[in-house]
Design an enzyme around this catalytic site. Structure first.
Site, mmCIF file in Angstrom:
data_model
loop_
_atom_site.group_PDB
_atom_site.id
_atom_site.type_symbol
_atom_site.label_atom_id
_atom_site.label_comp_id
_atom_site.label_asym_id
_atom_site.label_seq_id
_atom_site.Cartn_x
_atom_site.Cartn_y
_atom_site.Cartn_z
ATOM 1 N N ASP A 82 45.032 32.530 37.453
ATOM 2 C CA ASP A 82 45.453 31.466 38.590
ATOM 3 C C ASP A 82 46.349 30.633 37.999
ATOM 4 O OD1 ASP A 82 43.342 32.831 40.067
ATOM 5 O OD2 ASP A 82 41.748 31.493 39.596
HETATM 6 N N1 URA Z 1 38.637 34.160 37.128
HETATM 7 C C1 URA Z 1 39.242 33.107 37.801
HETATM 8 O O1 URA Z 1 38.564 32.501 38.542
HETATM 9 N N2 URA Z 1 40.669 32.557 37.547
HETATM 10 C C2 URA Z 1 41.288 33.339 36.653
HETATM 11 O O2 URA Z 1 42.501 32.974 36.664
HETATM 12 C C3 URA Z 1 40.742 34.241 35.888
HETATM 13 C C4 URA Z 1 39.468 34.631 36.136
#
Ligand code: URA
Length: 243
Positions: A101
């Site tokens: 993310d």
């Molecule tokens: N899980 C999440 O919620 N975000 C990420 O970036 C990776 C795994």
């Protein structure tokens, strides 16, 4: 390989730009000006553009400590992407193997090895991904049990069992989470499913590949030969390591 493809793969321009350079006589092969884009060359040939040697690299592997605020994409018209952080890349066909993310930090593999990326990310391979998280609220042994049982996230299938380790429980808890799959926002959604909010998230490892802690957010390095080989073995054998 054709000379124009060789130069194009090595980021010397678009196909038509490199053809133009070749026709203008800016490209030499073993000391001779090469005027034909279709000339057949190998990595044994000494190729120069404007007198500057250009060597061929087939596969590249970089470990990036992704900083928060940067998109896990190859390009975006409006904002920097993880690819724009890899300044001395040779190939123009690199991509991030999996996504983090925008606000997540940590290990991201940047490569043009599609076979390796596929085997690391395929849901059937169950390659472990380990994260460090700070979570609002007290994380308890009940949460550990719920994660181990496979949480329902509102998807077609519940999440696979995940390992939750509590480093410090408190108003803000510090935890490690190991997943065997990589669904969209998975760590955040798993905590949401048990009534907690993730405040900070960092990926520490992917299979045998551990984030080099000497890399500050935004820094990167090439993988060693050993890291590449272990990752390949690892994606075939489903062996995982704890970093
Ligand atoms: N899980 C999440 O919620 N975000 C990420 O970036 C990776 C795994």
């Amino acid at each position: 390989m054709r000379l124009d493809k060789f130069l194009c793969d090595m980021g010397e321009g678009t196909r038509s730009q490199v053809k133009q350079k070749i026709r203008k006589g800016c490209v030499t092969v073993d000391g001779q000006a090469a005027r034909k884009p279709e000339l057949s060359v190998t990595s044994e040939n000494r190729i120069c553009v404007d007198g500057r040697p250009v060597s061929y690299v087939k596969l590249e592997y970089y470990m990036l400590n992704k900083p928060a605020g940067v998109l896990s994409a190859t390009r975006d018209p409006d904002q920097p992407t993880v690819l724009s952080l890899i300044r001395d890349k040779r190939r123009k066909d690199l991509f991030p193997a999996g996504r983090l993310d925008k606000d997540t930090e940590g290990l991201l593999l940047i490569t043009n090895d599609g076979v390796l990326a596929h085997s690391l990310l395929s849901p059937k391979k169950h390659v472990d991904k380990r994260y460090y998280a700070k979570v609002a609220g007290v994380v308890t042994e009940e949460h550990v049990r719920l994660f181990a049982g496979g949480l329902a996230l509102g998807d077609e299938k519940p999440a696979l069992p995940a390992v939750l380790e509590i480093q410090k429980a408190g108003k803000v808890s510090h935890v490690f989470v190991t997943l065997r799959e990589g669904r969209y926002h998975q760590v955040k959604r798993m905590f949401q499913a048990v009534g907690c909010e993730v405040l900070y998230l960092k990926r520490l490892s992917m299979g045998s590949l551990c984030l080099d802690e000497s890399l500050k957010p935004g820094e990167y390095r090439s993988l060693t030969q050993e890291e590449v080989e272990n990752l390949k073995d690892n994606s075939q054998n489903q062996e995982n390591h704890k970093c």
